[in-house]
Design a protein around this motif. Structure first.
Motif, mmCIF file in Angstrom:
data_model
loop_
_atom_site.group_PDB
_atom_site.id
_atom_site.type_symbol
_atom_site.label_atom_id
_atom_site.label_comp_id
_atom_site.label_asym_id
_atom_site.label_seq_id
_atom_site.Cartn_x
_atom_site.Cartn_y
_atom_site.Cartn_z
ATOM 1 N N SER A 192 0.838 -1.206 0.000
ATOM 2 C CA SER A 192 0.000 0.000 0.000
ATOM 3 C C SER A 192 0.870 1.252 0.000
ATOM 4 C CB SER A 192 -0.952 -0.008 1.204
ATOM 5 O OG SER A 192 -0.243 -0.216 2.408
ATOM 6 N N THR A 193 1.980 1.203 0.743
ATOM 7 C CA THR A 193 2.898 2.344 0.773
ATOM 8 C C THR A 193 3.550 2.545 -0.585
ATOM 9 O OG1 THR A 193 3.367 2.010 3.130
ATOM 10 C CG2 THR A 193 4.962 3.303 1.864
ATOM 11 N N ALA A 194 4.015 1.459 -1.180
ATOM 12 C CA ALA A 194 4.673 1.539 -2.489
ATOM 13 C C ALA A 194 3.744 2.134 -3.541
ATOM 14 C CB ALA A 194 5.145 0.152 -2.922
ATOM 15 N N LYS A 195 2.474 1.755 -3.487
ATOM 16 C CA LYS A 195 1.498 2.287 -4.446
ATOM 17 C C LYS A 195 1.381 3.804 -4.325
ATOM 18 C CE LYS A 195 -1.429 -1.852 -4.539
ATOM 19 N NZ LYS A 195 -2.725 -2.438 -4.098
ATOM 20 N N GLU A 196 1.288 4.283 -3.087
ATOM 21 C CA GLU A 196 1.116 5.721 -2.868
ATOM 22 C C GLU A 196 2.384 6.505 -3.176
ATOM 23 O OE1 GLU A 196 -1.636 7.613 -2.193
ATOM 24 O OE2 GLU A 196 -2.595 5.724 -2.703
ATOM 25 N N VAL A 197 3.537 5.912 -2.877
ATOM 26 C CA VAL A 197 4.804 6.562 -3.200
ATOM 27 C C VAL A 197 4.915 6.716 -4.720
ATOM 28 C CG1 VAL A 197 7.326 6.298 -3.227
ATOM 29 C CG2 VAL A 197 6.028 5.824 -1.130
ATOM 30 N N ALA A 198 4.571 5.657 -5.446
ATOM 31 C CA ALA A 198 4.610 5.704 -6.913
ATOM 32 C C ALA A 198 3.656 6.771 -7.444
ATOM 33 C CB ALA A 198 4.248 4.334 -7.487
ATOM 34 N N LYS A 199 2.470 6.830 -6.858
ATOM 35 C CA LYS A 199 1.471 7.814 -7.281
ATOM 36 C C LYS A 199 1.976 9.236 -7.047
ATOM 37 C CE LYS A 199 -3.409 9.004 -6.500
ATOM 38 N NZ LYS A 199 -4.631 8.652 -5.708
ATOM 39 N N ALA A 200 2.585 9.460 -5.882
ATOM 40 C CA ALA A 200 3.076 10.794 -5.525
ATOM 41 C C ALA A 200 4.199 11.259 -6.446
ATOM 42 C CB ALA A 200 3.555 10.798 -4.075
ATOM 43 N N LEU A 201 4.994 10.319 -6.907
ATOM 44 C CA LEU A 201 6.138 10.663 -7.761
ATOM 45 C C LEU A 201 5.837 10.527 -9.261
ATOM 46 C CD1 LEU A 201 8.930 8.817 -5.739
ATOM 47 C CD2 LEU A 201 8.514 11.290 -5.799
ATOM 48 N N GLY A 202 4.660 9.989 -9.581
ATOM 49 C CA GLY A 202 4.330 9.750 -10.987
ATOM 50 C C GLY A 202 5.107 8.569 -11.550
ATOM 51 N N TYR A 203 5.433 7.618 -10.679
ATOM 52 C CA TYR A 203 6.197 6.435 -11.061
ATOM 53 C C TYR A 203 5.270 5.242 -11.307
ATOM 54 C CZ TYR A 203 10.886 8.316 -10.051
ATOM 55 O OH TYR A 203 12.063 9.015 -10.085
ATOM 56 N N TYR A 240 4.204 1.455 -10.321
ATOM 57 C CA TYR A 240 4.281 0.542 -9.183
ATOM 58 C C TYR A 240 4.264 -0.900 -9.667
ATOM 59 C CZ TYR A 240 2.673 -2.470 -5.428
ATOM 60 O OH TYR A 240 2.545 -3.520 -4.549
ATOM 61 N N ILE A 241 5.229 -1.693 -9.201
ATOM 62 C CA ILE A 241 5.295 -3.117 -9.545
ATOM 63 C C ILE A 241 5.157 -3.934 -8.272
ATOM 64 C CG2 ILE A 241 6.641 -4.944 -10.626
ATOM 65 C CD1 ILE A 241 5.842 -2.708 -12.547
ATOM 66 N N ASP A 242 4.111 -4.749 -8.196
ATOM 67 C CA ASP A 242 3.843 -5.586 -7.026
ATOM 68 C C ASP A 242 4.522 -6.944 -7.212
ATOM 69 O OD1 ASP A 242 2.862 -7.038 -4.929
ATOM 70 O OD2 ASP A 242 0.757 -6.518 -5.251
ATOM 71 N N SER A 243 5.781 -7.049 -6.778
ATOM 72 C CA SER A 243 6.512 -8.304 -6.971
ATOM 73 C C SER A 243 5.891 -9.441 -6.168
ATOM 74 C CB SER A 243 7.988 -8.138 -6.584
ATOM 75 O OG SER A 243 8.147 -8.052 -5.189
ATOM 76 N N GLY A 244 5.362 -9.098 -4.970
ATOM 77 C CA GLY A 244 4.737 -10.126 -4.147
ATOM 78 C C GLY A 244 3.559 -10.780 -4.846
ATOM 79 N N ALA A 245 2.804 -9.980 -5.593
ATOM 80 C CA ALA A 245 1.648 -10.522 -6.316
ATOM 81 C C ALA A 245 2.093 -11.497 -7.396
ATOM 82 C CB ALA A 245 0.839 -9.394 -6.937
ATOM 83 N N MET A 246 3.292 -11.301 -7.934
ATOM 84 C CA MET A 246 3.807 -12.221 -8.953
ATOM 85 C C MET A 246 4.060 -13.595 -8.337
ATOM 86 S SD MET A 246 6.364 -9.551 -10.919
ATOM 87 C CE MET A 246 6.801 -10.624 -12.284
ATOM 88 N N TYR A 247 4.618 -13.611 -7.124
ATOM 89 C CA TYR A 247 4.842 -14.889 -6.435
ATOM 90 C C TYR A 247 3.521 -15.511 -5.998
ATOM 91 C CZ TYR A 247 9.820 -13.915 -6.462
ATOM 92 O OH TYR A 247 11.115 -13.664 -6.878
ATOM 93 N N ARG A 248 2.572 -14.669 -5.599
ATOM 94 C CA ARG A 248 1.264 -15.177 -5.206
ATOM 95 C C ARG A 248 0.531 -15.785 -6.400
ATOM 96 N NH1 ARG A 248 -1.204 -13.532 -0.483
ATOM 97 N NH2 ARG A 248 0.188 -12.472 0.982
ATOM 98 N N ALA A 249 0.664 -15.127 -7.556
ATOM 99 C CA ALA A 249 0.018 -15.649 -8.769
ATOM 100 C C ALA A 249 0.632 -16.987 -9.167
ATOM 101 C CB ALA A 249 0.165 -14.643 -9.911
ATOM 102 N N SER A 297 0.712 -10.305 -15.534
ATOM 103 C CA SER A 297 0.732 -8.886 -15.886
ATOM 104 C C SER A 297 -0.171 -8.129 -14.918
ATOM 105 C CB SER A 297 0.262 -8.677 -17.334
ATOM 106 O OG SER A 297 -1.060 -9.160 -17.514
ATOM 107 N N PHE A 298 -0.140 -6.811 -15.025
ATOM 108 C CA PHE A 298 -0.945 -5.962 -14.136
ATOM 109 C C PHE A 298 -1.767 -4.988 -14.966
ATOM 110 C CE2 PHE A 298 2.828 -7.272 -11.824
ATOM 111 C CZ PHE A 298 2.308 -7.711 -10.630
ATOM 112 N N SER A 299 -3.010 -4.766 -14.496
ATOM 113 C CA SER A 299 -3.881 -3.784 -15.133
ATOM 114 C C SER A 299 -4.518 -2.977 -14.012
ATOM 115 C CB SER A 299 -4.961 -4.475 -15.978
ATOM 116 O OG SER A 299 -5.838 -3.524 -16.538
ATOM 117 N N GLY A 300 -3.955 -1.781 -13.752
ATOM 118 C CA GLY A 300 -4.416 -1.022 -12.600
ATOM 119 C C GLY A 300 -4.083 -1.795 -11.339
ATOM 120 N N ASN A 301 -5.102 -2.114 -10.528
ATOM 121 C CA ASN A 301 -4.890 -2.902 -9.315
ATOM 122 C C ASN A 301 -5.149 -4.390 -9.535
ATOM 123 O OD1 ASN A 301 -4.226 -0.674 -7.670
ATOM 124 N ND2 ASN A 301 -6.393 -0.190 -7.377
ATOM 125 N N GLN A 302 -5.405 -4.763 -10.764
ATOM 126 C CA GLN A 302 -5.710 -6.160 -11.070
ATOM 127 C C GLN A 302 -4.446 -6.972 -11.334
ATOM 128 O OE1 GLN A 302 -8.363 -5.818 -14.451
ATOM 129 N NE2 GLN A 302 -10.161 -5.937 -13.136
#
Length: 221
Positions: free
Chosen positions: A18-29, A31-40, A68-73
């Motif tokens: 959740s922090t990484a998402k907001e940091v990316a949003k604040a900087l216009g970067y 966000y890559i959820d690596s944990g979700a890749m292992y979960r998938a 892959s990622f599409s928004g929060n999906q």
């Protein structure tokens, strides 16, 4: 303006994603959820009854996995499995799958490919030590186990999943032990990482702290 890679590592339940998402949003970067890749990957292995002890079966399964990622999906082979990857079933198996060398090699290769253009925020357990050892900003997030368990319980409840607090705490501590002691890419703080204890920080405070660190590096370059 200079673009950097921000690596957020740390224990489960510290608010990394959740922090990484907001940091990316604040900087216009990005966000890559690596944990979700292992979960998938874990979800695919469980659904297809892949034998974790059989290297050939693991390699064959990995060759059939496209994440892959599409928004929060979180998209696995064209299907949205965003809710499926956050269940206790996945929580109880993801560390074992993540400890497999072939799995980590495959995921790290994908993550490094994504990050070549810089301007990304990625969270996980080995981002600053293995995936992006040259990341300009490395943060290691920690928090009290009781606080982490309460946060995870709330996160699950928001998804309609209700679990006992002690069950979640035991699972988190078990994952800590597995993640920190595995032979392949163990969870550890990079030597040049900034440690951030989120136990008594509000969400906005921890986001602001990391954004401030990032801006200091960006503008210094």
């Amino acid at each position: 303006m200079r673009k950097i890679v921000i690596a957020l590592d740390g224990y489960s339940g510290t608010g990394k994603s959740s922090t990484a998402k907001e940091v990316a949003k604040a900087l216009g970067y990005i966000y890559i959820d690596s944990g979700a890749m292992y979960r998938a990957t874990t979800y695919y292995f469980l659904e297809n009854q892949v034998d974790l002890a059989d290297a050939k079966s693991v390699e064959n399964a990995l060759s059939n996995i496209s994440i892959s990622f599409s928004g929060n999906q979180v998209i696995l082979n064209g299907d949205d499995i965003s809710n499926d990857v956050r269940t206790m079933r996945i929580n109880e198996n993801v560390s074992a799958v993540s400890a497999i060398k072939e799995v980590r090699v495959a995921m790290v290769a994908q993550q490094q490919q994504i990050g070549q253009e810089r301007g990304i925020v990625m969270d996980g357990r080995d981002i600053g030590t293995v995936v992006f050892p040259d990341a300009e900003l490395k943060v290691f997030m920690t928090a009290n186990p009781d606080v982490r368990a309460e946060r995870r319980q709330k996160e699950l409840a928001e998804k309609g999943i209700h679990e006992e607090l002690n069950t979640i705490k035991v699972n988190l501590l078990d994952r800590d032990k597995i993640d920190s002691s595995r032979a392949e890419s163990p969870l550890k703080k990079a030597e040049d990482a900034v440690e951030v204890d989120t136990s008594y920080l509000t969400f906005n405070e921890q986001v602001d702290k990391i954004v401030e660190l990032a801006k200091g590096i960006i503008h210094a370059g």
